[in-house]
Design a protein around this motif. Structure first.
Motif, PDB file in Angstrom:
ATOM      1  N   PRO A  31      43.313  35.669  38.456  1.00 23.86           N
ATOM      2  CA  PRO A  31      43.191  36.591  37.323  1.00 23.86           C
ATOM      3  C   PRO A  31      44.379  37.536  37.241  1.00 23.86           C
ATOM      4  CG  PRO A  31      41.155  36.547  38.593  1.00 23.86           C
ATOM      5  CD  PRO A  31      42.151  35.721  39.344  1.00 23.86           C
ATOM      6  N   GLY A  32      44.914  37.692  36.023  1.00 20.33           N
ATOM      7  CA  GLY A  32      45.985  38.646  35.822  1.00 20.33           C
ATOM      8  C   GLY A  32      47.358  38.151  36.243  1.00 20.33           C
ATOM      9  N   VAL A 245      33.648  33.929  34.651  1.00 18.85           N
ATOM     10  CA  VAL A 245      34.586  32.870  34.287  1.00 18.85           C
ATOM     11  C   VAL A 245      34.376  32.511  32.813  1.00 18.85           C
ATOM     12  CG1 VAL A 245      35.315  30.499  34.759  1.00 18.85           C
ATOM     13  CG2 VAL A 245      34.524  31.954  36.626  1.00 18.85           C
ATOM     14  N   ALA A 246      35.497  32.318  32.087  1.00 22.90           N
ATOM     15  CA  ALA A 246      35.408  31.976  30.669  1.00 22.90           C
ATOM     16  C   ALA A 246      34.981  30.520  30.508  1.00 22.90           C
ATOM     17  CB  ALA A 246      36.752  32.189  29.996  1.00 22.90           C
ATOM     18  N   VAL A 247      33.938  30.307  29.704  1.00 19.81           N
ATOM     19  CA  VAL A 247      33.453  28.954  29.467  1.00 19.81           C
ATOM     20  C   VAL A 247      33.554  28.653  27.974  1.00 19.81           C
ATOM     21  CG1 VAL A 247      31.487  27.390  29.668  1.00 19.81           C
ATOM     22  CG2 VAL A 247      31.825  29.191  31.370  1.00 19.81           C
ATOM     23  N   TYR A 248      34.248  27.571  27.626  1.00 19.32           N
ATOM     24  CA  TYR A 248      34.375  27.160  26.228  1.00 19.32           C
ATOM     25  C   TYR A 248      33.371  26.042  25.963  1.00 19.32           C
ATOM     26  CZ  TYR A 248      38.702  29.832  25.960  1.00 19.32           C
ATOM     27  OH  TYR A 248      39.618  30.846  25.958  1.00 19.32           O
TER      28      TYR A 248
ATOM     29  N   ALA B  89      34.079  66.004  24.605  1.00 20.50           N
ATOM     30  CA  ALA B  89      33.867  65.536  25.975  1.00 20.50           C
ATOM     31  C   ALA B  89      35.195  65.024  26.498  1.00 20.50           C
ATOM     32  CB  ALA B  89      32.829  64.413  26.006  1.00 20.50           C
ATOM     33  N   ARG B  90      35.245  64.774  27.789  1.00 15.96           N
ATOM     34  CA  ARG B  90      36.485  64.295  28.390  1.00 15.96           C
ATOM     35  C   ARG B  90      36.333  62.818  28.752  1.00 15.96           C
ATOM     36  NH1 ARG B  90      37.442  68.294  32.483  1.00 15.96           N
ATOM     37  NH2 ARG B  90      38.213  69.662  30.859  1.00 15.96           N
ATOM     38  N   VAL B  91      37.339  62.031  28.355  1.00 19.03           N
ATOM     39  CA  VAL B  91      37.290  60.587  28.565  1.00 19.03           C
ATOM     40  C   VAL B  91      38.460  60.147  29.426  1.00 19.03           C
ATOM     41  CG1 VAL B  91      37.286  58.331  27.426  1.00 19.03           C
ATOM     42  CG2 VAL B  91      36.348  60.320  26.237  1.00 19.03           C
ATOM     43  N   VAL B  92      38.161  59.349  30.440  1.00 13.89           N
ATOM     44  CA  VAL B  92      39.220  58.690  31.206  1.00 13.89           C
ATOM     45  C   VAL B  92      39.274  57.250  30.718  1.00 13.89           C
ATOM     46  CG1 VAL B  92      39.758  57.746  33.475  1.00 13.89           C
ATOM     47  CG2 VAL B  92      39.108  60.148  33.258  1.00 13.89           C
ATOM     48  N   ILE B  93      40.467  56.813  30.270  1.00  9.98           N
ATOM     49  CA  ILE B  93      40.559  55.480  29.670  1.00  9.98           C
ATOM     50  C   ILE B  93      41.683  54.681  30.310  1.00  9.98           C
ATOM     51  CG2 ILE B  93      42.157  56.171  27.795  1.00  9.98           C
ATOM     52  CD1 ILE B  93      40.515  54.360  25.923  1.00  9.98           C
ATOM     53  N   GLY B  94      41.527  53.369  30.383  1.00  7.70           N
ATOM     54  CA  GLY B  94      42.593  52.526  30.919  1.00  7.70           C
ATOM     55  C   GLY B  94      42.289  51.048  30.718  1.00  7.70           C
ATOM     56  N   THR B  95      43.338  50.229  30.854  1.00 10.74           N
ATOM     57  CA  THR B  95      43.172  48.773  30.853  1.00 10.74           C
ATOM     58  C   THR B  95      43.014  48.342  32.311  1.00 10.74           C
ATOM     59  OG1 THR B  95      44.598  48.614  28.922  1.00 10.74           O
ATOM     60  CG2 THR B  95      44.213  46.583  30.141  1.00 10.74           C
ATOM     61  N   VAL B  96      42.054  47.453  32.560  1.00  5.18           N
ATOM     62  CA  VAL B  96      41.675  47.159  33.949  1.00  5.18           C
ATOM     63  C   VAL B  96      42.763  46.437  34.740  1.00  5.18           C
ATOM     64  CG1 VAL B  96      39.198  47.143  33.474  1.00  5.18           C
ATOM     65  CG2 VAL B  96      40.517  45.007  33.323  1.00  5.18           C
ATOM     66  N   LYS B  97      42.589  46.405  36.010  1.00  2.00           N
ATOM     67  CA  LYS B  97      43.536  45.808  36.944  1.00  2.00           C
ATOM     68  C   LYS B  97      43.908  44.368  36.565  1.00  2.00           C
ATOM     69  CE  LYS B  97      44.238  44.987  41.816  1.00  2.00           C
ATOM     70  NZ  LYS B  97      43.653  44.971  43.144  1.00  2.00           N
ATOM     71  N   LEU B 148      41.969  42.422  27.773  1.00  2.00           N
ATOM     72  CA  LEU B 148      42.216  41.389  26.757  1.00  2.00           C
ATOM     73  C   LEU B 148      41.995  39.999  27.336  1.00  2.00           C
ATOM     74  CD1 LEU B 148      43.332  40.877  23.798  1.00  2.00           C
ATOM     75  CD2 LEU B 148      45.465  40.284  24.914  1.00  2.00           C
ATOM     76  N   LEU B 149      42.125  39.880  28.652  1.00  2.00           N
ATOM     77  CA  LEU B 149      42.050  38.560  29.270  1.00  2.00           C
ATOM     78  C   LEU B 149      40.665  38.305  29.838  1.00  2.00           C
ATOM     79  CD1 LEU B 149      45.423  38.778  31.210  1.00  2.00           C
ATOM     80  CD2 LEU B 149      45.019  37.709  29.000  1.00  2.00           C
ATOM     81  N   THR B 150      40.175  37.083  29.645  1.00  2.00           N
ATOM     82  CA  THR B 150      38.886  36.737  30.228  1.00  2.00           C
ATOM     83  C   THR B 150      38.965  36.802  31.750  1.00  2.00           C
ATOM     84  OG1 THR B 150      39.521  34.429  30.161  1.00  2.00           O
ATOM     85  CG2 THR B 150      38.207  35.240  28.327  1.00  2.00           C
ATOM     86  N   THR B 151      40.171  36.611  32.277  1.00  2.00           N
ATOM     87  CA  THR B 151      40.326  36.579  33.730  1.00  2.00           C
ATOM     88  C   THR B 151      40.333  37.965  34.358  1.00  2.00           C
ATOM     89  OG1 THR B 151      42.705  36.499  33.378  1.00  2.00           O
ATOM     90  CG2 THR B 151      41.591  34.413  33.761  1.00  2.00           C
ATOM     91  N   THR B 152      40.544  39.000  33.559  1.00  2.00           N
ATOM     92  CA  THR B 152      40.588  40.349  34.131  1.00  2.00           C
ATOM     93  C   THR B 152      39.303  41.141  33.861  1.00  2.00           C
ATOM     94  OG1 THR B 152      41.719  41.168  32.168  1.00  2.00           O
ATOM     95  CG2 THR B 152      43.089  40.535  34.026  1.00  2.00           C
ATOM     96  N   MET B 153      38.429  40.577  33.009  1.00  2.00           N
ATOM     97  CA  MET B 153      37.179  41.265  32.697  1.00  2.00           C
ATOM     98  C   MET B 153      36.348  41.638  33.931  1.00  2.00           C
ATOM     99  SD  MET B 153      36.130  39.098  29.368  1.00  2.00           S
ATOM    100  CE  MET B 153      34.405  39.521  29.359  1.00  2.00           C
TER     101      MET B 153
END
Lengths: 290, 212
Positions: A31-32, A245-248, B89-97, B148-153
């Motif tokens: 990932p990433g 995991v992404a499944v299509y 309110a206070r928000v902490v925001i970011g794109t994940v690892k 944005l990536l399914t792999t980083t969700m």
């Protein structure tokens, strides 16, 4: 028309390839991790994806260089490796093609927004020219500027790449709005096709998006903006996430049926994007009786 | 909505120069800064959000409007701080690892600021422990994550776990978003809120905090 495209298009549709990123993920790309890094670290896996498409009967395959421009590589600390990554990307696909398929190099977006001032137009042109020059010297037969959401960036990329003399396909991603008929920036297929035709793209089209069903509308509307050959690579719908995991869910035969219908309606090049596999390409060829 | 309607218009049109000029003039005339925020700026960003939802506006218009709002806020914020006015309110925001995509995250951050929230933007490629650290140190009420990536969700779930481990899960509400993220995914990982669009994030943020 560019002589190479003329030769290819003497017998339409031309079947291109399917996804690379999602195939590499299946082969263990973490990932990433940028897929292009595997041109250096795991070339045998990248080659296996390319070979899969050649064996499935792709007449044109792409390269694992989608994000190998200076901006994207810099994000991953790989800027120094730009030449090597692109050269290897071309080499892997050319060897897998073995003269049985043409190799068009994939050029994706910079990931920077021009209108927001994150990057200047000149920098965009230079970045694409730098990447394309390496790929051309390595022997690729053409270029596909793809998954673009900003027509201006696509135009600049085209103007950077076109002087190298190889055919250049430019395709946008239409994934916005209730009908998925706008780019993220709000541009319609008609507008995009017209602008890219005026900028002298050799072929124009659409890739990725939200599923093949949406491509019928997009295709009809691209036709209104251009008389250039049309290149379509829909993805296999939007994925479900199962255990992270992404499944299509798309079935190759269903996808192939629609892909061939798109070809009858005027798509000169047909293939697949995210979630499609060599099975999808094989199914398209079978349906075409090849 | 009359005297400084031009501020509203400038933000809706994405005209940063005018937004700043009108704000400057208003402040010189001793208009209450909070009045400018609540009467013109927040409604303007709400209108921009509405147009975005209706596909009348797209990303460029949204970013330009956010920029106009920011240019006015730069003049107003120091005054608000001086008067002790509090953000929603206070928000902490970011794109994940592992994920370097920031367009969607930036849009949400802008919309939240436009909705009166204080936003602490941690940038991209943010590991769970950094979300936890910032949420704790800044005493945030909301942690908002983008992918944005399914792999980083999966980084979203990892962050929620890390908030639990740190013992502050019940002190913050967790919002998630991004192209591959769905309501179902949000529910599965135990997030408190999800918005399909950047413009919708403001309403969701208020809802999870029990505001309207």
């Amino acid at each position: 028309m560019h002589p190479l495209l003329e030769k290819l298009l003497s017998h339409t549709p031309v079947v291109t390839d399917g996804a690379w990123g999602t195939e590499l993920t299946k082969r263990g790309l973490p990932p990433g991790e940028p897929p292009e890094r595997w041109n250096l670290d795991r070339p045998e896996e990248v080659a296996a994806v390319a070979q899969g498409y050649v064996q499935a009967g792709s007449q044109v395959i792409l390269t694992n260089t989608f994000g190998a421009n200076r901006f994207r590589l810099a994000d991953y600390g790989l800027a120094e490796e730009l030449v090597t990554i692109n050269r290897l990307g071309a080499k892997i696909s050319l060897e897998a093609a073995g003269g049985k398929a043409y190799v068009f190099a994939s050029l994706g977006p910079t990931g920077k927004m021009i209108f927001a001032g994150e990057i200047s137009p000149v920098e965009v042109i230079e970045a694409y020219r730098e990447q394309a020059r390496v790929l051309a010297e390595a022997g690729v037969h053409g270029f596909v500027i793809e998954t673009m959401s900003d027509v201006q960036e696509a135009q600049l990329a085209l103007s950077g790449v076109k002087p190298l003399g190889l055919p250049v396909v430019v395709c946008m991603t239409f994934d916005t709005g209730p009908e998925s008929d706008r780019t993220m920036m709000g541009v319609t297929p008609e507008e995009a096709a017209q602008i890219l035709t005026e900028s002298d793209a050799d072929a124009v089209g659409a890739n990725c998006g939200t599923g093949i069903e949406r491509f019928f509308n997009v295709l009809e509307r691209l036709k209104k903006g251009t008389n250039k050959p049309l290149w379509l690579k829909p993805n296999a719908g939007l994925p479900r996430i199962e255990n992270g995991v992404a499944v299509y869910d798309a079935i190759p035969e269903d996808f192939a049926e629609k892909a061939v219908q798109l070809a009858y309606q005027g798509a000169a090049f047909i293939g697949g994007c995210c979630g499609t596999t060599p099975e999808f390409i094989r199914a398209i060829n079978q349906r075409l009786g090849r | 909505m009359q005297e400084y309607q031009a501020l509203y218009d400038a933000i809706v049109k994405g005209d940063a120069k005018s937004a700043r000029e009108v704000t400057q003039k208003a402040l010189e005339q001793k208009v209450d800064p909070m009045h400018l925020v609540t009467t013109y700026m927040i409604p303007a960003m709400a209108e921009v959000g509405r147009r975005f939802e209706n596909n009348e506006y797209f990303v460029p218009e949204l970013l330009l409007a956010a920029r106009a709002m920011k240019s006015a806020m730069e003049l107003i914020r120091p005054l608000l701080v001086a008067t002790g006015a509090k953000p929603v309110a206070r928000v902490v925001i970011g794109t994940v690892k592992g994920d370097l995509h920031d367009i969607g995250k930036n849009l949400v951050a802008s919309m939240l600021e436009g909705g009166g929230f204080e936003v602490i933007d941690l940038g991209v490629n943010v590991p769970p422990e950094q979300f936890v650290k910032a949420a704790r140190e800044k005493e945030a009420q909301i942690v908002a994550m983008s992918a944005l990536l399914t792999t980083t969700m999966p980084g979203m779930k990892a962050t929620i776990e890390a908030l639990k481990q740190a013992g502050i899960r019940d002190k913050v509400k967790v919002l998630v978003g991004g192209a591959p993220v769905t309501q179902r995914f949000a529910d599965e990982i135990g997030a408190d809120g999800y918005s399909e669009t950047a413009a919708g994030a403001v309403a969701v943020a208020k809802k999870v905090l029990g505001l309207n």
